[in-house]
Design an enzyme around this catalytic site. Structure first.
Site, PDB file in Angstrom:
ATOM      1  N   ASP A  68     -21.635 -23.569  -7.059  1.00  0.00           N
ATOM      2  CA  ASP A  68     -21.886 -22.498  -6.087  1.00  0.00           C
ATOM      3  C   ASP A  68     -22.700 -21.351  -6.670  1.00  0.00           C
ATOM      4  O   ASP A  68     -22.895 -21.256  -7.890  1.00  0.00           O
ATOM      5  CB  ASP A  68     -20.553 -21.987  -5.516  1.00  0.00           C
ATOM      6  CG  ASP A  68     -19.452 -21.883  -6.559  1.00  0.00           C
ATOM      7  OD1 ASP A  68     -19.774 -21.804  -7.754  1.00  0.00           O
ATOM      8  OD2 ASP A  68     -18.277 -21.874  -6.176  1.00  0.00           O
ATOM      9  N   ASN A 136      -6.215 -18.587  -3.130  1.00  0.00           N
ATOM     10  CA  ASN A 136      -5.970 -19.058  -1.760  1.00  0.00           C
ATOM     11  C   ASN A 136      -6.217 -20.565  -1.633  1.00  0.00           C
ATOM     12  O   ASN A 136      -6.270 -21.092  -0.530  1.00  0.00           O
ATOM     13  CB  ASN A 136      -6.845 -18.286  -0.769  1.00  0.00           C
ATOM     14  CG  ASN A 136      -8.332 -18.466  -1.047  1.00  0.00           C
ATOM     15  OD1 ASN A 136      -8.710 -19.251  -1.919  1.00  0.00           O
ATOM     16  ND2 ASN A 136      -9.169 -17.760  -0.318  1.00  0.00           N
ATOM     17  N   HIS A 138      -8.950 -22.180  -2.666  1.00  0.00           N
ATOM     18  CA  HIS A 138     -10.340 -22.635  -2.520  1.00  0.00           C
ATOM     19  C   HIS A 138     -10.779 -23.440  -3.729  1.00  0.00           C
ATOM     20  O   HIS A 138     -10.306 -23.225  -4.842  1.00  0.00           O
ATOM     21  CB  HIS A 138     -11.311 -21.489  -2.192  1.00  0.00           C
ATOM     22  CG  HIS A 138     -11.594 -20.523  -3.295  1.00  0.00           C
ATOM     23  ND1 HIS A 138     -11.739 -19.163  -3.088  1.00  0.00           N
ATOM     24  CD2 HIS A 138     -11.806 -20.693  -4.616  1.00  0.00           C
ATOM     25  CE1 HIS A 138     -12.025 -18.562  -4.218  1.00  0.00           C
ATOM     26  NE2 HIS A 138     -12.066 -19.467  -5.170  1.00  0.00           N
ATOM     27  N   GLU A 143     -13.576 -21.981   1.371  1.00  0.00           N
ATOM     28  CA  GLU A 143     -12.431 -21.126   1.673  1.00  0.00           C
ATOM     29  C   GLU A 143     -11.511 -21.804   2.696  1.00  0.00           C
ATOM     30  O   GLU A 143     -11.942 -22.731   3.398  1.00  0.00           O
ATOM     31  CB  GLU A 143     -12.935 -19.799   2.251  1.00  0.00           C
ATOM     32  CG  GLU A 143     -13.786 -18.979   1.280  1.00  0.00           C
ATOM     33  CD  GLU A 143     -12.958 -18.194   0.265  1.00  0.00           C
ATOM     34  OE1 GLU A 143     -11.924 -18.706  -0.215  1.00  0.00           O
ATOM     35  OE2 GLU A 143     -13.360 -17.074  -0.072  1.00  0.00           O
TER      36      GLU A 143
HETATM   37  C1  F6R Z   1     -16.603 -20.886  -9.213  1.00  0.00           C
HETATM   38  C2  F6R Z   1     -15.693 -21.616  -8.344  1.00  0.00           C
HETATM   39  C3  F6R Z   1     -14.416 -20.983  -7.882  1.00  0.00           C
HETATM   40  C4  F6R Z   1     -13.475 -20.631  -9.034  1.00  0.00           C
HETATM   41  C5  F6R Z   1     -12.193 -20.001  -8.500  1.00  0.00           C
HETATM   42  C6  F6R Z   1     -11.272 -19.569  -9.617  1.00  0.00           C
HETATM   43  O1  F6R Z   1     -17.730 -21.684  -9.509  1.00  0.00           O
HETATM   44  O2  F6R Z   1     -15.990 -22.708  -7.990  1.00  0.00           O
HETATM   45  O3  F6R Z   1     -13.763 -21.880  -7.017  1.00  0.00           O
HETATM   46  O4  F6R Z   1     -13.182 -21.777  -9.762  1.00  0.00           O
HETATM   47  O5  F6R Z   1     -12.514 -18.883  -7.724  1.00  0.00           O
HETATM   48  O6  F6R Z   1     -11.848 -18.498 -10.298  1.00  0.00           O
HETATM   49  P1  F6R Z   1     -11.220 -17.924 -11.627  1.00  0.00           P
HETATM   50  O7  F6R Z   1     -11.413 -18.968 -12.674  1.00  0.00           O
HETATM   51  O8  F6R Z   1     -12.040 -16.692 -11.923  1.00  0.00           O
HETATM   52  O9  F6R Z   1      -9.792 -17.638 -11.348  1.00  0.00           O
END
Ligand code: F6R
Length: 251
Positions: A68, A136, A138, A143
């Site tokens: 992403d 959440n 994701h 989301e």
């Molecule tokens: C980022 C991504 C997100 C993160 C998720 C957890 O490329 O795909 O899904 O893996 O937001 O983020 P952290 O590791 O910062 O808790």
């Protein structure tokens, strides 16, 4: 098939994840690896860079696709995921720039989603896809929703994700509210998935995702349908709810 690995610390989780990733690259030097950003994989990237520096691993022929990017941020922006990847991995190893693929946050978004899907079609199945998990549920930036998106999509980030990500920005107002994200259908095409989670804050959602109801309200719950090899690497705090409710997962 799900394999759970409970690491003694966050650092150890990063090391274990790096070993798994490195093994895939050693077996297939031109592996297509799927990469994620966020805080969780930073340790893993640092171990991979160490392995490269020690002469134990080469990325010379490795190809990568990222999950992403924020809409509106150019790769030069310090909070863009392109910049994150360069800082945490790409600039420390011998991967070739032309082999690193990240959605563009500044191109026309609809056209970029289409371009990324065609690129993914051309590159073929990802050998190992790294995933983090949002509070959440994701995965990538898919989301909670009423459906599981199949292809690369433009997403509006939820307030809780904007809030969680604001820790990286000077103020909450600067956090982009939209992103381009690889769709869940695309993620599930990977031959293997490595889900990395650390910290007590991920304990509940990790359990709900992997043992709860399969619903697009918890996007990661789709992993229960995943047909390939899923390895979950988590430190003890992130694993705590799973271990209390399903103690036999490690046996
Ligand atoms: C980022 C991504 C997100 C993160 C998720 C957890 O490329 O795909 O899904 O893996 O937001 O983020 P952290 O590791 O910062 O808790």
């Amino acid at each position: 098939m799900v394999k759970f690995i409970c690491a003694d610390s966050e650092t150890e989780a990063g090391r274990v994840a790096a070993e798994i990733m490195a093994e895939v690259i050693r077996i297939r030097p031109d592996a297509l690896i799927g990469l994620a950003t966020g805080s969780t994989p930073i340790n893993m990237y640092s171990y991979l860079a160490d392995m490269y520096r020690a002469g134990e691993l080469s990325f010379k022929d490795v190809r990568s696709v990222n999950l992403d990017e924020y809409v509106g941020l150019p790769p030069t922006h310090v909070q863009s995921y392109a910049h994150f990847m360069s800082e945490n991995l790409f600039s420390h190893v011998d991967i070739r720039a032309e082999n690193c693929h990240i959605p563009s946050g500044t191109a026309d978004t609809d056209a970029e989603c289409e371009r990324y899907d065609r690129l993914l079609d051309r590159l073929g199945r990802v050998d190992i896809q790294l995933l983090g998990i949002g509070h959440n549920g994701h995965i990538a930036f898919n989301e909670p929703d009423s459906h599981f998106p199949k292809d690369t999509v433009r997403v509006r980030l939820t307030d809780s994700t904007v809030e969680a990500n604001s820790r990286f920005f000077a103020s909450r107002d600067e956090v982009p509210t939209e992103a381009i994200s690889m769709g869940i259908g695309r993620i599930l095409r990977a031959k293997r998935i490595l889900l990395l989670a650390t910290g007590a804050g991920k304990a509940d959602i990790l359990e709900r995702a992997l043992f709860g109801r399969i619903t697009p309200a918890v996007p990661a719950s789709i992993l229960q349908f995943y047909q390939g090899e899923l390895t979950v690497v988590a430190d003890r705090p992130a694993m705590s709810v799973i271990l209390s409710k399903h103690p036999d997962v490690l046996t």
